[in-house]
Design an enzyme around this catalytic site. Structure first.
Site, PDB file in Angstrom:
ATOM      1  N   ASP A   1       1.262  -1.587  -0.085  1.00  0.00           N
ATOM      2  CA  ASP A   1      -0.234  -0.211   0.055  1.00  0.00           C
ATOM      3  C   ASP A   1       0.741   1.269  -0.272  1.00  0.00           C
ATOM      4  O   ASP A   1       2.776   1.016   0.304  1.00  0.00           O
ATOM      5  CB  ASP A   1      -1.087   0.159   1.053  1.00  0.00           C
ATOM      6  CG  ASP A   1      -1.585   1.273   1.359  1.00  0.00           C
ATOM      7  OD1 ASP A   1      -2.408   1.851   0.798  1.00  0.00           O
ATOM      8  OD2 ASP A   1      -1.484   1.592   2.340  1.00  0.00           O
TER       9      ASP A   1
ATOM     10  N   ASP B 141       0.088   5.110   0.902  1.00  0.00           N
ATOM     11  CA  ASP B 141      -0.293   6.432   1.802  1.00  0.00           C
ATOM     12  C   ASP B 141      -0.715   5.711   3.585  1.00  0.00           C
ATOM     13  O   ASP B 141      -1.137   4.591   3.504  1.00  0.00           O
ATOM     14  CB  ASP B 141      -1.521   7.438   1.792  1.00  0.00           C
ATOM     15  CG  ASP B 141      -0.951   7.999   0.600  1.00  0.00           C
ATOM     16  OD1 ASP B 141      -0.120   8.975   0.732  1.00  0.00           O
ATOM     17  OD2 ASP B 141      -1.650   8.081  -0.360  1.00  0.00           O
TER      18      ASP B 141
END
Length: 238
Positions: free
Chosen positions: A30, A32
């Protein structure tokens, strides 16, 4: 200073994954809150957009929960009173706040080194993110991470998390078996996406979702800190 102890990472109750140490050919990250220290800034941008449009301002916890979803999905959850006729205005205000804060966003300490070491060691690296393609490409360019990721997927190219579509597309493009892949993320959306795709997950508790919430999604393992996350991955990837 002593090196982080991988045994300090908490395994989730997933049968058959205790020992021996499993090796992964690929790691999908992922963005952020996992690689980029941006959770605070995303929350501020969401709250700022709500204030600009004179909407109910949600709590920081509520705003943090939607991080990782596509922006459209986040709006349905965060501001359900927002009419379709004002959705574009909200997105515009969110992006204005986000861009104003972008210069403050940096990789968590050691993440660039981790990515370069994994890449040099032969691990296949990818990204599955709720960001837009434009946003992800701009962030990769700004952080000088070009060439490290073999493939990436964004919210405007696949169904949003926790749907497994992003991961399934990456598995197909990279010709990877699910059991050879690790998904790393800071939200339950990442963990649930990974499980739906048949992929192991490492949840990190320094991002958007609290440890108790992450544990409820039953990741393969849960890392409390950035150094713990890095040590766990270094021991298993490549």
């Amino acid at each position: 200073m002593n090196a982080p102890d991988p045994t300090a990472i908490h395994p989730a109750p997933v049968p058959g994954l205790d020992a021996p140490v499993k090796r992964y050919r690929a790691v999908i990250f992922d963005w952020d809150g996992t690689l980029l220290d941006s959770t605070y800034h995303i929350v501020e941008a969401l709250l700022g957009a709500c204030r600009d449009l004179e909407l109910r301002v949600p709590s920081r916890e509520e705003a943090g929960w939607v991080i990782g979803l596509s922006l459209q999905a986040a709006l349905y959850r965060l501001v359900p009173e927002l009419g379709a006729d004002r959705a574009d205005a909200f997105v515009d205000r969110y992006r204005a706040h986000f861009m104003a804060l972008q210069h403050e966003m940096h990789l968590f300490e050691g993440q660039a080194g981790l990515l370069r070491d994994l890449h040099a060691g032969g691990a296949v690296l990818g990204v599955a993110t709720g960001k837009s393609r434009r946003g992800l490409d701009a962030s990769i360019e700004r952080l000088d991470l070009r060439g490290l990721f073999r493939a990436t997927r964004t919210a405007d190219e696949a169904r949003g998390k926790p749907d497994p579509d992003m991961l399934l597309q990456l598995l197909a493009e990279l010709d990877l078996d699910p059991e050879s892949v690790l998904m790393v993320g800071d939200t339950t959306h990442d963990v649930l996406m990974a499980r739906a795709a048949g992929v192991d997950s490492l949840a990190v508790a320094y991002g958007a979702h609290a440890p108790s919430l992450l544990e409820s999604a039953r990741p393969t393992a849960l890392a409390a800190t950035v150094p713990d996350m890095q040590a766990w991955i270094r021991a298993r990837a490549g």
